[in-house]
Scaffold this motif. Structure first.
Motif, short mmCIF file in Angstrom:
data_model
loop_
_atom_site.label_atom_id
_atom_site.label_comp_id
_atom_site.label_asym_id
_atom_site.label_seq_id
_atom_site.Cartn_x
_atom_site.Cartn_y
_atom_site.Cartn_z
N LYS A 3 1.15 -1.08 0.40
CA LYS A 3 0.20 0.02 0.61
C LYS A 3 1.08 1.12 0.12
O LYS A 3 0.65 2.19 -0.70
CB LYS A 3 -0.63 -0.21 1.21
CG LYS A 3 -1.88 -0.96 1.38
CD LYS A 3 -2.98 -1.15 2.31
CE LYS A 3 -3.96 -1.89 2.25
NZ LYS A 3 -5.13 -1.67 3.34
N LEU A 4 2.10 0.79 0.15
CA LEU A 4 2.65 1.65 0.44
C LEU A 4 3.67 2.25 -0.24
O LEU A 4 3.83 3.61 -1.22
CB LEU A 4 3.90 2.00 1.75
CG LEU A 4 4.94 3.09 1.70
CD1 LEU A 4 4.07 4.48 3.16
CD2 LEU A 4 5.88 2.66 3.05
N ALA A 7 1.01 3.71 -2.84
CA ALA A 7 0.31 5.55 -2.95
C ALA A 7 1.58 6.55 -3.15
O ALA A 7 1.22 7.35 -3.15
CB ALA A 7 0.23 5.15 -1.46
N PHE A 10 1.49 6.53 -7.16
CA PHE A 10 0.13 7.35 -7.04
C PHE A 10 0.10 8.94 -6.79
O PHE A 10 0.30 9.87 -7.81
CB PHE A 10 -0.90 7.93 -6.61
CG PHE A 10 -1.89 5.80 -7.03
CD1 PHE A 10 -2.43 6.21 -7.73
CD2 PHE A 10 -2.68 5.07 -6.12
CE1 PHE A 10 -3.09 5.58 -9.01
CE2 PHE A 10 -3.06 3.89 -6.70
CZ PHE A 10 -3.83 3.80 -7.66
N ALA A 11 1.14 8.96 -6.05
CA ALA A 11 1.55 10.32 -5.46
C ALA A 11 2.33 11.08 -6.50
O ALA A 11 2.57 12.39 -7.28
CB ALA A 11 2.74 10.47 -4.78
#
Length: 62
Positions: A3-4, A7, A10-11
């Motif tokens: 998930k990290l 994320a 996506f960032a």
């Protein structure tokens, strides 16, 4: 951990999406300041001074 990483991906993708475009940049027009001659502001003083001198001459002649 996945998930990290997701994320972070996506960032990174979102930050480059808003970075800019291929359009030409908008340039502002330069400000032009036009200076006036000093004689034009002093010309407005001569007419009242001339009228005061004429009135003073008429009063002194009486």
């Amino acid at each position: 951990m996945k998930k990290l990483a997701l994320a972070a991906a996506f960032a990174a993708a979102a930050s480059t999406a808003f970075a800019g475009s291929m359009e030409e940049p908008m340039m502002e027009a330069p400000v032009v300041v036009e200076e006036t001659a000093a004689s034009s502001s002093a010309a407005g003083v001569w007419v009242p001074l001339l009228l005061i001198a004429i009135v003073a001459a008429v009063v002194a002649a009486d």
